[in-house]
Design a protein around this motif. Structure first.
Motif, PDB file in Angstrom:
ATOM      1  N   SER A   7       7.251 -20.391 -10.542  1.00  0.00           N
ATOM      2  CA  SER A   7       6.652 -20.168  -9.226  1.00  0.00           C
ATOM      3  C   SER A   7       7.022 -18.796  -8.680  1.00  0.00           C
ATOM      4  CB  SER A   7       7.112 -21.248  -8.240  1.00  0.00           C
ATOM      5  OG  SER A   7       6.722 -22.516  -8.679  1.00  0.00           O
ATOM      6  N   SER A   8       8.278 -18.418  -8.834  1.00  0.00           N
ATOM      7  CA  SER A   8       8.720 -17.109  -8.341  1.00  0.00           C
ATOM      8  C   SER A   8       8.023 -15.976  -9.079  1.00  0.00           C
ATOM      9  CB  SER A   8      10.239 -16.965  -8.490  1.00  0.00           C
ATOM     10  OG  SER A   8      10.899 -17.892  -7.672  1.00  0.00           O
ATOM     11  N   LEU A   9       7.846 -16.129 -10.380  1.00  0.00           N
ATOM     12  CA  LEU A   9       7.131 -15.112 -11.152  1.00  0.00           C
ATOM     13  C   LEU A   9       5.685 -15.001 -10.699  1.00  0.00           C
ATOM     14  CD1 LEU A   9       8.564 -15.732 -14.712  1.00  0.00           C
ATOM     15  CD2 LEU A   9       8.595 -13.547 -13.496  1.00  0.00           C
ATOM     16  N   ILE A  10       5.054 -16.136 -10.450  1.00  0.00           N
ATOM     17  CA  ILE A  10       3.664 -16.124  -9.974  1.00  0.00           C
ATOM     18  C   ILE A  10       3.595 -15.434  -8.620  1.00  0.00           C
ATOM     19  CG2 ILE A  10       1.776 -17.582  -9.139  1.00  0.00           C
ATOM     20  CD1 ILE A  10       2.484 -19.523 -11.438  1.00  0.00           C
ATOM     21  N   ARG A  11       4.518 -15.764  -7.715  1.00  0.00           N
ATOM     22  CA  ARG A  11       4.526 -15.127  -6.390  1.00  0.00           C
ATOM     23  C   ARG A  11       4.719 -13.617  -6.508  1.00  0.00           C
ATOM     24  NH1 ARG A  11       7.531 -19.860  -5.281  1.00  0.00           N
ATOM     25  NH2 ARG A  11       6.348 -21.243  -3.925  1.00  0.00           N
ATOM     26  N   TYR A  12       5.647 -13.207  -7.357  1.00  0.00           N
ATOM     27  CA  TYR A  12       5.940 -11.781  -7.531  1.00  0.00           C
ATOM     28  C   TYR A  12       4.714 -11.061  -8.103  1.00  0.00           C
ATOM     29  CZ  TYR A  12       8.987  -7.743  -8.548  1.00  0.00           C
ATOM     30  OH  TYR A  12       9.587  -6.506  -8.589  1.00  0.00           O
ATOM     31  N   ALA A  13       4.136 -11.636  -9.153  1.00  0.00           N
ATOM     32  CA  ALA A  13       2.956 -11.014  -9.775  1.00  0.00           C
ATOM     33  C   ALA A  13       1.792 -10.962  -8.787  1.00  0.00           C
ATOM     34  CB  ALA A  13       2.557 -11.789 -11.035  1.00  0.00           C
ATOM     35  N   CYS A  14       1.637 -11.998  -8.010  1.00  0.00           N
ATOM     36  CA  CYS A  14       0.568 -12.047  -7.008  1.00  0.00           C
ATOM     37  C   CYS A  14       0.787 -10.953  -5.961  1.00  0.00           C
ATOM     38  CB  CYS A  14       0.564 -13.425  -6.360  1.00  0.00           C
ATOM     39  SG  CYS A  14      -0.662 -13.620  -5.073  1.00  0.00           S
ATOM     40  N   GLY A  18      -1.636  -7.725  -5.217  1.00  0.00           N
ATOM     41  CA  GLY A  18      -2.145  -7.395  -3.893  1.00  0.00           C
ATOM     42  C   GLY A  18      -1.770  -5.972  -3.495  1.00  0.00           C
ATOM     43  N   LYS A  19      -0.575  -5.573  -3.844  1.00  0.00           N
ATOM     44  CA  LYS A  19      -0.072  -4.235  -3.529  1.00  0.00           C
ATOM     45  C   LYS A  19      -0.857  -3.150  -4.276  1.00  0.00           C
ATOM     46  CE  LYS A  19       4.512  -2.119  -3.252  1.00  0.00           C
ATOM     47  NZ  LYS A  19       5.914  -2.298  -3.621  1.00  0.00           N
ATOM     48  N   THR A  20      -1.328  -3.506  -5.465  1.00  0.00           N
ATOM     49  CA  THR A  20      -2.060  -2.530  -6.277  1.00  0.00           C
ATOM     50  C   THR A  20      -3.570  -2.588  -6.056  1.00  0.00           C
ATOM     51  OG1 THR A  20      -2.105  -4.050  -8.156  1.00  0.00           O
ATOM     52  CG2 THR A  20      -0.291  -2.476  -8.085  1.00  0.00           C
ATOM     53  N   GLY A  21      -4.008  -3.439  -5.108  1.00  0.00           N
ATOM     54  CA  GLY A  21      -5.426  -3.476  -4.756  1.00  0.00           C
ATOM     55  C   GLY A  21      -6.300  -4.391  -5.579  1.00  0.00           C
ATOM     56  N   HIS A  22      -5.712  -5.266  -6.389  1.00  0.00           N
ATOM     57  CA  HIS A  22      -6.513  -6.218  -7.160  1.00  0.00           C
ATOM     58  C   HIS A  22      -7.228  -7.196  -6.240  1.00  0.00           C
ATOM     59  CE1 HIS A  22      -3.911  -5.250 -10.734  1.00  0.00           C
ATOM     60  NE2 HIS A  22      -5.103  -5.271 -11.278  1.00  0.00           N
ATOM     61  N   VAL A  23      -8.386  -7.627  -6.665  1.00  0.00           N
ATOM     62  CA  VAL A  23      -9.137  -8.676  -5.975  1.00  0.00           C
ATOM     63  C   VAL A  23      -9.397  -9.767  -6.997  1.00  0.00           C
ATOM     64  CG1 VAL A  23     -11.281  -9.235  -4.788  1.00  0.00           C
ATOM     65  CG2 VAL A  23     -10.226  -6.990  -4.452  1.00  0.00           C
ATOM     66  N   ASP A  24      -9.178 -11.017  -6.595  1.00  0.00           N
ATOM     67  CA  ASP A  24      -9.355 -12.122  -7.536  1.00  0.00           C
ATOM     68  C   ASP A  24      -9.764 -13.371  -6.760  1.00  0.00           C
ATOM     69  OD1 ASP A  24      -9.198 -14.096  -9.473  1.00  0.00           O
ATOM     70  OD2 ASP A  24      -7.290 -13.399 -10.268  1.00  0.00           O
ATOM     71  N   THR A  25     -10.926 -13.915  -7.068  1.00  0.00           N
ATOM     72  CA  THR A  25     -11.375 -15.128  -6.385  1.00  0.00           C
ATOM     73  C   THR A  25     -10.833 -16.381  -7.067  1.00  0.00           C
ATOM     74  OG1 THR A  25     -13.412 -15.098  -7.671  1.00  0.00           O
ATOM     75  CG2 THR A  25     -13.470 -14.079  -5.480  1.00  0.00           C
ATOM     76  N   ALA A  26     -10.535 -16.300  -8.350  1.00  0.00           N
ATOM     77  CA  ALA A  26     -10.056 -17.478  -9.089  1.00  0.00           C
ATOM     78  C   ALA A  26      -8.590 -17.780  -8.794  1.00  0.00           C
ATOM     79  CB  ALA A  26     -10.251 -17.280 -10.590  1.00  0.00           C
ATOM     80  N   LEU A  60      -2.630  -7.718 -14.464  1.00  0.00           N
ATOM     81  CA  LEU A  60      -1.762  -6.545 -14.321  1.00  0.00           C
ATOM     82  C   LEU A  60      -1.696  -5.732 -15.617  1.00  0.00           C
ATOM     83  CD1 LEU A  60       1.115  -8.237 -12.303  1.00  0.00           C
ATOM     84  CD2 LEU A  60      -0.335  -6.346 -11.497  1.00  0.00           C
ATOM     85  N   ASP A  61      -2.546  -6.068 -16.579  1.00  0.00           N
ATOM     86  CA  ASP A  61      -2.569  -5.423 -17.896  1.00  0.00           C
ATOM     87  C   ASP A  61      -1.229  -5.545 -18.612  1.00  0.00           C
ATOM     88  OD1 ASP A  61      -5.258  -4.624 -17.704  1.00  0.00           O
ATOM     89  OD2 ASP A  61      -4.686  -2.856 -16.542  1.00  0.00           O
ATOM     90  N   LEU A 133       9.630  -3.111 -13.077  1.00  0.00           N
ATOM     91  CA  LEU A 133       9.289  -1.798 -13.631  1.00  0.00           C
ATOM     92  C   LEU A 133       7.857  -1.415 -13.301  1.00  0.00           C
ATOM     93  CD1 LEU A 133      11.045  -2.080 -17.104  1.00  0.00           C
ATOM     94  CD2 LEU A 133      11.735  -0.619 -15.190  1.00  0.00           C
ATOM     95  N   ARG A 134       6.942  -2.383 -13.367  1.00  0.00           N
ATOM     96  CA  ARG A 134       5.545  -2.119 -13.015  1.00  0.00           C
ATOM     97  C   ARG A 134       5.448  -1.742 -11.530  1.00  0.00           C
ATOM     98  NH1 ARG A 134       0.463  -3.016 -15.373  1.00  0.00           N
ATOM     99  NH2 ARG A 134       1.699  -2.518 -17.198  1.00  0.00           N
ATOM    100  N   GLU A 135       6.197  -2.429 -10.704  1.00  0.00           N
ATOM    101  CA  GLU A 135       6.181  -2.154  -9.267  1.00  0.00           C
ATOM    102  C   GLU A 135       6.756  -0.750  -8.988  1.00  0.00           C
ATOM    103  OE1 GLU A 135       7.127  -4.512  -5.183  1.00  0.00           O
ATOM    104  OE2 GLU A 135       8.571  -4.768  -6.800  1.00  0.00           O
ATOM    105  N   ASP A 136       7.853  -0.410  -9.661  1.00  0.00           N
ATOM    106  CA  ASP A 136       8.448   0.919  -9.484  1.00  0.00           C
ATOM    107  C   ASP A 136       7.470   2.011  -9.910  1.00  0.00           C
ATOM    108  OD1 ASP A 136      10.748  -0.265  -8.562  1.00  0.00           O
ATOM    109  OD2 ASP A 136      11.887   0.011 -10.431  1.00  0.00           O
ATOM    110  N   ALA A 137       6.753   1.783 -11.006  1.00  0.00           N
ATOM    111  CA  ALA A 137       5.784   2.766 -11.468  1.00  0.00           C
ATOM    112  C   ALA A 137       4.651   2.930 -10.466  1.00  0.00           C
ATOM    113  CB  ALA A 137       5.222   2.352 -12.831  1.00  0.00           C
ATOM    114  N   PHE A 138       4.264   1.840  -9.822  1.00  0.00           N
ATOM    115  CA  PHE A 138       3.196   1.898  -8.834  1.00  0.00           C
ATOM    116  C   PHE A 138       3.648   2.632  -7.578  1.00  0.00           C
ATOM    117  CE2 PHE A 138       1.038   0.123  -5.108  1.00  0.00           C
ATOM    118  CZ  PHE A 138      -0.266   0.494  -5.403  1.00  0.00           C
TER     119      PHE A 138
END
Length: 140
Positions: A7-14, A18-26, A60-61, A133-138
């Motif tokens: 759950s924590s990983l899902i929240r973090y990835a979500c 959102g921070k990187t501008g992704h849009v997802d209806t599913a 997030l590729d 690391l992905r967040e730091d790069a962003f």
């Protein structure tokens, strides 16, 4: 493999999506909606947690979970469909009686089981580092 890790990983990835501008209806990126979905719809469903996590990683590729993690989780689901037995002792299923009235013998290789869970847990907690690391790069 605590549920809270998934759950924590899902929240973090979500949050990162959102921070990187992704849009997802599913897979909603609104954290309140996500928390409601995790709490009420997905709950202790390990399979749904893995599918949701993989969907966020793909968006997030990032590579999906290694094939062994879902396989091991499915093995747990086979024994514990509702995801409650390993979490709460009072939820352990009642084993059927043997024809002679005795208790059935269940054989588990606890050292192997412990190692499997430890390896899966390391895999999942390692994802936090990948997401950081992905967040730091962003951020740069």
């Amino acid at each position: 493999m605590p549920l809270s890790c998934h759950s924590s990983l899902i929240r973090y990835a979500c949050r990162l999506r959102g921070k990187t501008g992704h849009v997802d209806t599913a897979h909603p990126l609104d954290l309140e909606e996500l928390n409601r979905r995790l709490r009420h719809k997905i709950s202790h469903n390990l399979t749904a947690l893995v599918i949701g996590l993989d969907a966020h990683l793909a968006a997030l590729d990032l590579d999906p979970l290694d094939p062994e993690t879902p396989q091991h989780i499915e093995a747990v689901v086979e024994v514990d469909e509702k995801g409650m037995s390993f979490r709460y002792a009072s939820q352990l299923p009642t084993a059927p009686q043997r024809s002679d009235g005795g208790h059935p013998q269940i054989r588990l290789d606890f050292p192997s089981l412990r190692q499997t869970f430890a390896t899966r847990y390391e895999t999942l907690t390692g994802l936090f580092t990948v997401l950081e690391l992905r967040e730091d790069a962003f951020d740069f």
